[in-house]
Each structure stands twice: as C-alpha cells, then as structure tokens.
Design an enzyme around this catalytic site. Structure first.
Site, mmCIF file in Angstrom:
data_model
loop_
_atom_site.group_PDB
_atom_site.id
_atom_site.type_symbol
_atom_site.label_atom_id
_atom_site.label_comp_id
_atom_site.label_asym_id
_atom_site.label_seq_id
_atom_site.Cartn_x
_atom_site.Cartn_y
_atom_site.Cartn_z
ATOM 1 N N TYR A 176 0.874 -1.120 0.132
ATOM 2 C CA TYR A 176 0.088 -0.229 0.145
ATOM 3 C C TYR A 176 0.898 1.199 -0.081
ATOM 4 O O TYR A 176 0.520 2.071 -0.800
ATOM 5 C CB TYR A 176 -0.980 0.079 1.224
ATOM 6 C CG TYR A 176 -1.710 1.062 1.461
ATOM 7 C CD1 TYR A 176 -2.821 1.648 0.431
ATOM 8 C CD2 TYR A 176 -1.805 1.851 2.544
ATOM 9 C CE1 TYR A 176 -3.611 2.479 0.621
ATOM 10 C CE2 TYR A 176 -2.323 2.903 2.843
ATOM 11 C CZ TYR A 176 -3.293 3.553 1.836
ATOM 12 O OH TYR A 176 -4.055 4.561 2.011
ATOM 13 N N LYS A 190 1.057 3.902 -3.131
ATOM 14 C CA LYS A 190 0.781 5.444 -2.917
ATOM 15 C C LYS A 190 2.270 6.260 -3.156
ATOM 16 O O LYS A 190 2.025 7.506 -3.843
ATOM 17 C CB LYS A 190 0.532 5.717 -1.656
ATOM 18 C CG LYS A 190 -0.986 5.176 -1.412
ATOM 19 C CD LYS A 190 -2.122 6.091 -2.000
ATOM 20 C CE LYS A 190 -3.298 5.600 -1.738
ATOM 21 N NZ LYS A 190 -4.429 6.643 -2.172
#
Length: 326
Positions: free
Chosen positions: A149, A153
């Site tokens: 994650y 990002k």
C-alpha cells in the site's frame, strides 16, 4: 467549478461532499461528480448539482467529462493491498495514472490546468529492517515504505509531482493520518481497529484490538481531515508551494489511552467490551508505521491536528447522538 470526488461514497468522501456543497463553502461548485464502487448517500443525490458514477475508475473514465478540481480519495487500503497485490496496483496506481492522463488530455486549450488533490498516506514511511526509522517524521524524511500500500501510494505521488512539473495539472498532495473514529462497518485497512475499539463499544458490541494496548499510533479526526482537504483544494500556487506531498498533522496516542478516554467521556467502562487479541500480521504492519511527526509545512498552510484525543472521541459521540459525560 466542475468537481470530481473519487471515493465519493465513502465516509470521508461523503463528509467532504457535504462540506463543499454547503452554503458559504470556499469551493464554488457548479457540478459535483461522485465516483465510487457504491452509490452515494441519497441526500447528496438530491442536490441537483450532484451526479453519481458507480464502478471502478477505469470503467467509468470516459463518463467523467471536463473537470476543474479532482479530489482523489479512492483506493484499496493497507490490509487489502497487502493481501492482493494485483488489486492494489490496479486501484492505487493504475487508476491514479488514468486520472492523470485524463487531466493531461484536458489540458490542451485551457488557460489553467485542473487541480488534483491526491490523498497519499503516512504508510510511505516505514521501519526499514536495516536502517530503522527516523524518530520524528517530517516532510523531507526519506520515504521507505514497508507495505505494498505504501509503495503504491509513493509511486503515485511521484507521478503526480511529475505531471505537475510538466504543467499538466496543479498538484496538491497530502499524506493522511489514520482517520478515526469512522462510523459504519470495519474496512480492510490494517488500522481499522483504531475506529473499531471506539465505535463497536459505543454501539454495545464487542471489539478486538489486534495490537498491544501500548502500541504508539497517530491519528486525526474526520473533521480535521476534511478541513485539510478543503484547504488543499483552495490554496493558491504561491501559498501551497511544492507539488511534493505534505505530511498532515496528527495526534500520537495508544489504544490504552483511547479506551481510558472513551470510558471517561461515556461515563461507563465501555473498554470492558474490547478484547486484546494480538494479530501478528496486523501488528507487523502497524509496528512499521511512524507515530511522531513534524508537520511544519501543514501548520504554515493553516492545517491543524485535533486538539486532543478527547476532542476526537467527543466528535464521534456527537456524530452518533451520544452526549459526552461531564
């Protein structure tokens, strides 16, 4: 102004939509598109300025149309992105790139590029197995994500900044704190328990805390988070400065402190409904996240953290109609 909110049916997206549609909003909305995999709330759809696009971003891209401001909140959260690499890459990176290219295609013939508010995450920072982690995270701390994650990002952050450098859009990037307390059902985020250990006991339901009670965590409230997003959407270029991401301020606390505060404000021992059952997978992710920040740039932009953990929990109690004990 034509505005798009991705993730517009989620909790933060819904609160943000209400804020910018309200009388006196600093965002002058003529048309608001809410794009999400779920339908927005009925009261939002009752506003004649609002329309819904339901489905993944990639499936509805051709229906978005011209936009002046995009608030990109949609994404696959930490636990889900760790469990399914392809899903995380497709949603957190590929869909972001698709939005960037939409704004790039719309740049020709426009006097000013559209503004993109990109919600990144503090999961771009992590405890490197060899290098450890800085004691205090600042805007210029080197990002070393320790999860898919956070990696996805961070890659998206770099793309957004590069498109801004090329004049294809105006970038406003913010690294969100864990947002608590969220109402509704738990999600797949590793940080979901931060809301759950308050939300479920308030509803009279047992909850599980999957980390040790003295684990340091950093969080912000829904209200403070929406304030920051509105500030990002409305700041001019000179005030905002660099297209690189801004660390948003947060409160450093622990589950133990949250539960003690909950008991005090609720006037009863709701913490008795919380079971500590350490989940090694969740604890491993959370332990790599930083908990102390120097959000100097955000402060200079007028973006503030909640005043206290009492204020965070009181905000949630007010949301569900339960007055805090004196």
């Amino acid at each position: 102004m034509r505005v798009l909110i991705t993730g517009g049916a989620g909790f933060v997206g819904t609160q943000l939509a209400h804020r910018i549609l309200a009388d006196g909003s600093p965002v002058a909305v003529d048309a608001l598109t809410l794009l999400d995999i779920a339908e927005p709330r009925p009261e939002l759809l009752a506003d004649e300025r609002v329309r819904a696009l339901v489905g993944p971003i990639g499936d509805r891209l051709d229906e978005i149309g011209e936009v002046d401001l995009v608030l990109h909140l949609a994404g696959v959260v930490s636990g889900a992105a760790e469990a399914d690499l392809d899903l995380g890459m497709r949603t957190n990176l590929d869909d972001t790139r698709a939005l960037l290219d939409l704004l790039r295609a719309q740049r020709d013939g426009r006097a000013e590029p559209a503004t993109l508010v990109f919600t990144s995450t503090l999961a771009v920072f992590g405890r490197d197995p060899e290098l450890g982690m800085a004691d205090v995270i600042a805007d210029d701390t080197i990002a070393r994500p320790q999860s898919s994650y956070g990696t996805q990002k961070l890659m998206a952050e770099l793309l957004v900044a590069d498109y801004a450098r090329r004049g294809l859009l105006r970038a406003r990037q913010v690294r969100l704190q864990t947002v608590a307390v969220r109402p509704g059902a738990p999600n797949a985020a590793a940080s979901s328990f931060v809301s759950g250990i308050v939300r479920e006991p308030v509803a009279g339901v047992r909850a599980v805390c999957p980390v040790e009670l003295d684990t340091p965590i950093s969080l912000s409230s829904p209200g403070a988070t929406v304030d920051a997003l509105v500030r990002a959407a409305t700041a001019d270029d000179a005030t905002w400065g660099s297209p690189t991401a801004v660390v948003l301020p947060g409160l450093t606390t622990t589950p133990r402190a949250m539960l003690e505060t909950l008991d005090r404000l609720a006037g009863e021992p709701l913490s008795d409904l919380v079971d500590v059952e350490v989940d090694p997978a969740i604890a491993a992710i959370v332990s790599t996240w930083p908990a102390t920040f120097d959000a100097r740039r955000a402060a200079g932009l007028g973006i503030e953290a909640p005043a206290s953990i009492e204020a965070v929990i009181a905000e949630y109690l007010a949301l569900v109609g339960r007055p805090a004990a004196g």
